[in-house]
Design an enzyme around this catalytic site. Sequence first.
Site, PDB file in Angstrom:
ATOM      1  CG  ASP A 175       1.970  -1.223  -3.204  1.00 14.14           C
ATOM      2  OD1 ASP A 175       2.112  -0.429  -4.144  1.00 14.14           O
ATOM      3  OD2 ASP A 175       0.955  -1.260  -2.485  1.00 14.14           O
TER       4      ASP A 175
ATOM      5  CG  ASP B 136       1.760  -7.785  -2.254  1.00 14.68           C
ATOM      6  OD1 ASP B 136       0.694  -7.256  -1.889  1.00 14.68           O
ATOM      7  OD2 ASP B 136       2.874  -7.296  -2.006  1.00 14.68           O
TER       8      ASP B 136
END
Length: 211
Positions: free
Chosen positions: A10, A8
């Site tokens: 953030d 991922d």
Amino acid sequence: MIKAVVFDKDGVLLDSEAEYDRRRKVFFAEQGIDDSAFPDFYGSNNDEIWRTVEPVDEARRAELFENFIQRFKNEPMVYADYIYPEAEPALRAIRKAGYMTALASSSPHAYIDKFLAAAAFDALFDYVVSGEECARHKPFPDVYLNAFSALGVEPGEVIVVEDSPKGIAAAKAAGAYVIARKVPSFPDIDQTLADERITTLEGVLPRVLAL
């Protein structure tokens, strides 16, 4: 046998969620929007956030979002300020060990591209996908299944590195082994669905290098 590690963005590669939250709160206050009953937007996508802000009037929702973009037009995210220092070395070590890597984020692709340019990470991923390219956002598994398909791997051949409850749920639903990175600015975030937790991205290395 693990063949790929999918990340991922953030919270995993950079600690940016607190800044996103700050910007929303500034905007809500300036617009006179009471956000006291809003849910925690950590790990959410833009569509989910703005439907919460304005659930009925689509035109008003679009107007608010555009006003939000314009409000911070002259204050672009300086992604380089939020990147974890261990992110690049960890990515390079994983790739040097022979694993494929991908980035699967809920962010719009334009934001992902800005991040990749700021971090100079373009060459560190074999594939990049945005949740906006998929039919459903996290916590549905679509973005991860997309990444697995593009890499040509089965779910059992992948480690996913996530942080948010929605992202962890998405990766688990996709059938992957999930490692959750603890987030300094959100230390109490619920990561109980993950298979294991690490403090920094360097914590991924013992698992993949031992395989």
